[in-house]
Motif scaffolding. Structure first.
Motif, PDB file in Angstrom:
ATOM      1  N   LYS A  12      10.227  -4.946  -7.009  1.00  0.00           N
ATOM      2  CA  LYS A  12      10.486  -3.983  -6.977  1.00  0.00           C
ATOM      3  C   LYS A  12      10.122  -2.550  -6.373  1.00  0.00           C
ATOM      4  O   LYS A  12       9.221  -2.744  -5.930  1.00  0.00           O
ATOM      5  CB  LYS A  12      10.018  -3.164  -8.931  1.00  0.00           C
ATOM      6  CG  LYS A  12      10.170  -4.208 -10.337  1.00  0.00           C
ATOM      7  CD  LYS A  12       8.915  -3.452 -11.249  1.00  0.00           C
ATOM      8  CE  LYS A  12       9.574  -4.929 -12.604  1.00  0.00           C
ATOM      9  NZ  LYS A  12       8.841  -4.759 -13.434  1.00  0.00           N
ATOM     10  N   ASP A  13      10.980  -1.659  -6.286  1.00  0.00           N
ATOM     11  CA  ASP A  13      11.178   0.008  -5.284  1.00  0.00           C
ATOM     12  C   ASP A  13       9.926   0.678  -6.191  1.00  0.00           C
ATOM     13  O   ASP A  13       9.842   1.271  -4.762  1.00  0.00           O
ATOM     14  CB  ASP A  13      12.454  -0.359  -5.331  1.00  0.00           C
ATOM     15  CG  ASP A  13      13.536  -1.161  -4.792  1.00  0.00           C
ATOM     16  OD1 ASP A  13      13.384  -2.202  -3.447  1.00  0.00           O
ATOM     17  OD2 ASP A  13      14.849  -1.033  -4.794  1.00  0.00           O
ATOM     18  N   THR A  14       9.489   0.527  -7.164  1.00  0.00           N
ATOM     19  CA  THR A  14       9.403   1.153  -7.470  1.00  0.00           C
ATOM     20  C   THR A  14       7.470   1.292  -8.062  1.00  0.00           C
ATOM     21  O   THR A  14       7.465   0.127  -9.091  1.00  0.00           O
ATOM     22  CB  THR A  14       9.359   2.811  -8.276  1.00  0.00           C
ATOM     23  OG1 THR A  14      10.246   1.814  -9.258  1.00  0.00           O
ATOM     24  CG2 THR A  14      10.692   3.412  -7.981  1.00  0.00           C
ATOM     25  N   LEU A  15       6.466   1.352  -8.050  1.00  0.00           N
ATOM     26  CA  LEU A  15       5.301   1.255  -9.162  1.00  0.00           C
ATOM     27  C   LEU A  15       5.659   1.825 -10.738  1.00  0.00           C
ATOM     28  O   LEU A  15       5.894   3.059 -10.925  1.00  0.00           O
ATOM     29  CB  LEU A  15       4.287   1.528  -8.104  1.00  0.00           C
ATOM     30  CG  LEU A  15       3.341   0.967  -7.007  1.00  0.00           C
ATOM     31  CD1 LEU A  15       2.314   1.855  -6.710  1.00  0.00           C
ATOM     32  CD2 LEU A  15       3.855   0.055  -7.577  1.00  0.00           C
ATOM     33  N   SER A  16       5.195   1.579 -11.797  1.00  0.00           N
ATOM     34  CA  SER A  16       4.639   1.257 -12.348  1.00  0.00           C
ATOM     35  C   SER A  16       3.509   2.835 -12.840  1.00  0.00           C
ATOM     36  O   SER A  16       3.171   3.096 -11.731  1.00  0.00           O
ATOM     37  CB  SER A  16       4.173   0.813 -13.595  1.00  0.00           C
ATOM     38  OG  SER A  16       2.794   0.457 -13.714  1.00  0.00           O
ATOM     39  N   ASP A  17       4.098   4.003 -13.743  1.00  0.00           N
ATOM     40  CA  ASP A  17       2.708   4.716 -14.252  1.00  0.00           C
ATOM     41  C   ASP A  17       1.506   4.022 -13.560  1.00  0.00           C
ATOM     42  O   ASP A  17       0.356   5.073 -13.475  1.00  0.00           O
ATOM     43  CB  ASP A  17       2.771   5.336 -15.391  1.00  0.00           C
ATOM     44  CG  ASP A  17       4.029   6.481 -15.618  1.00  0.00           C
ATOM     45  OD1 ASP A  17       5.017   6.497 -14.240  1.00  0.00           O
ATOM     46  OD2 ASP A  17       4.769   6.502 -15.747  1.00  0.00           O
ATOM     47  N   TRP A  30       3.488  -2.217   1.640  1.00  0.00           N
ATOM     48  CA  TRP A  30       4.555  -3.202   0.583  1.00  0.00           C
ATOM     49  C   TRP A  30       5.665  -4.436   1.102  1.00  0.00           C
ATOM     50  O   TRP A  30       6.464  -3.987   2.469  1.00  0.00           O
ATOM     51  CB  TRP A  30       5.515  -2.181   0.403  1.00  0.00           C
ATOM     52  CG  TRP A  30       6.024  -2.220  -0.970  1.00  0.00           C
ATOM     53  CD1 TRP A  30       6.774  -3.544  -1.550  1.00  0.00           C
ATOM     54  CD2 TRP A  30       5.536  -1.338  -2.306  1.00  0.00           C
ATOM     55  NE1 TRP A  30       7.093  -2.802  -2.328  1.00  0.00           N
ATOM     56  CE2 TRP A  30       6.948  -2.313  -3.381  1.00  0.00           C
ATOM     57  CE3 TRP A  30       5.695  -0.018  -2.962  1.00  0.00           C
ATOM     58  CZ2 TRP A  30       6.983  -1.837  -4.635  1.00  0.00           C
ATOM     59  CZ3 TRP A  30       5.878   0.065  -4.031  1.00  0.00           C
ATOM     60  CH2 TRP A  30       6.817  -0.454  -4.756  1.00  0.00           C
ATOM     61  N   ASN A  75       0.801   3.353 -10.352  1.00  0.00           N
ATOM     62  CA  ASN A  75       0.425   4.650  -9.731  1.00  0.00           C
ATOM     63  C   ASN A  75      -0.930   5.437 -10.340  1.00  0.00           C
ATOM     64  O   ASN A  75      -1.975   5.399  -9.014  1.00  0.00           O
ATOM     65  CB  ASN A  75       1.662   5.679  -9.632  1.00  0.00           C
ATOM     66  CG  ASN A  75       2.552   5.461  -9.219  1.00  0.00           C
ATOM     67  OD1 ASN A  75       2.733   5.047  -7.568  1.00  0.00           O
ATOM     68  ND2 ASN A  75       3.949   5.218  -9.766  1.00  0.00           N
TER      69      ASN A  75
END
Length: 278
Positions: free
Chosen positions: A191-196, A218, A199
């Motif tokens: 995935k390109d982003t982290l979850s809340d 990453w 983070n």
């Protein structure tokens, strides 16, 4: 602060290599090194009774070997604040480790790993796996066969940021403090982003490491996390690998499965496994 270091030994070259590594890793730190040997009589076959006249010389020989190992370590040490003790016990390796943990408040267990043989490669070996799975107080530092000490300038800490960082992170910090090491944090995710949640945990980790030099890395999802970690170690001149042994984690999978040589996790550097704190 005086560190309490446990070095289980079977008097093999691998065990001595681990002892040497521990002496050099803690060369500038006050320590007490406990060399332990768990004596068990094996290969008795179908004989129903073994006479004491046969057993006792074997036991005395093992005790003498343990004392000789302690004396050898004293000669290798360059620090007058190093102290050396022996622990001779009967039974299993795990019994010996648990006794030392209880009696001497052990900070770190240092073990040699024998390496793999045959078509399939098992990274750790049965003794190391047993200790990793059962020791819940002290980290275990696994020193690969023929590993030579290099000042640990860079420590690798792979993490998924799926859990809050509690007392476990102190072990990484204590290791980094020994030689002023930098810490490479490695996240492997397609995935390109982290979850809340991720983070939040990442920010917590950054706060914990505010007084240390650290880098965040990453990598995209590999077919095998073992390959990703092994490649990162090679490409970035990592000296020590550290991981927290969470339930259902990468480590749990690693210690359960034989790994094919060309696909496997074959780190030539020491590997510190930090027990989770429940």
């Amino acid at each position: 602060m005086r560190h309490q270091i446990l070095v289980p030994t079977d008097f093999s070259d691998n065990a001595w290599s681990a002892a040497l590594y521990a002496l050099k890793l803690y060369a500038n730190t006050p320590c007490t090194f406990y060399f332990s040997h768990a004596w068990t009589f094996l290969n008795s076959g179908s004989r129903g009774h073994i006479s004491s006249s046969y057993i006792e010389p074997l036991i005395e020989n093992a005790k003498e070997q343990l004392e000789a190992l302690k004396d050898r370590a004293k000669l290798e040490s360059t620090n007058s604040d190093h102290q050396f003790e022996t622990i001779f016990s009967y039974g299993s390796l795990m019994d010996s480790v648990e006794f030392a943990n209880k009696e001497h408040n052990i900070d770190l267990v240092v073990m040699g790993t024998k390496g793999a043989t045959g078509a399939k490669k098992i990274f750790l070996g049965s003794n190391a796996v047993t200790v990793i799975n059962k020791v819940r107080r002290a980290p275990v530092l696994l020193v690969p066969k023929k590993s030579k000490f290099e000042t640990p300038k860079k420590i690798l800490f792979p993490n998924a940021f799926s859990r809050f960082f509690g007392e476990e992170i102190k072990r990484v910090k204590q290791l980094a403090q020994l030689h002023g090491s930098s810490i490479d944090i490695l996240h492997i995710n397609k995935k390109d982003t982290l979850s809340d949640l991720q983070n939040s945990n990442l920010e917590s980790l950054k706060a914990e490491l505010a007084d240390f030099e650290f880098n965040f890395n990453w990598l995209p999802d590999y077919n095998s996390k073992a390959i990703a970690i092994t490649d990162f170690i090679k490409d970035n001149d990592i000296n020590i690998l550290t991981m927290i042994n969470y339930e259902h984690s990468f480590i749990e999978n690693l210690v359960k499965e034989p790994i094919i040589k060309k696909l496997g996790f074959h780190s030539k550097i020491p590997f510190m496994v930090i027990p989770r704190i429940d």
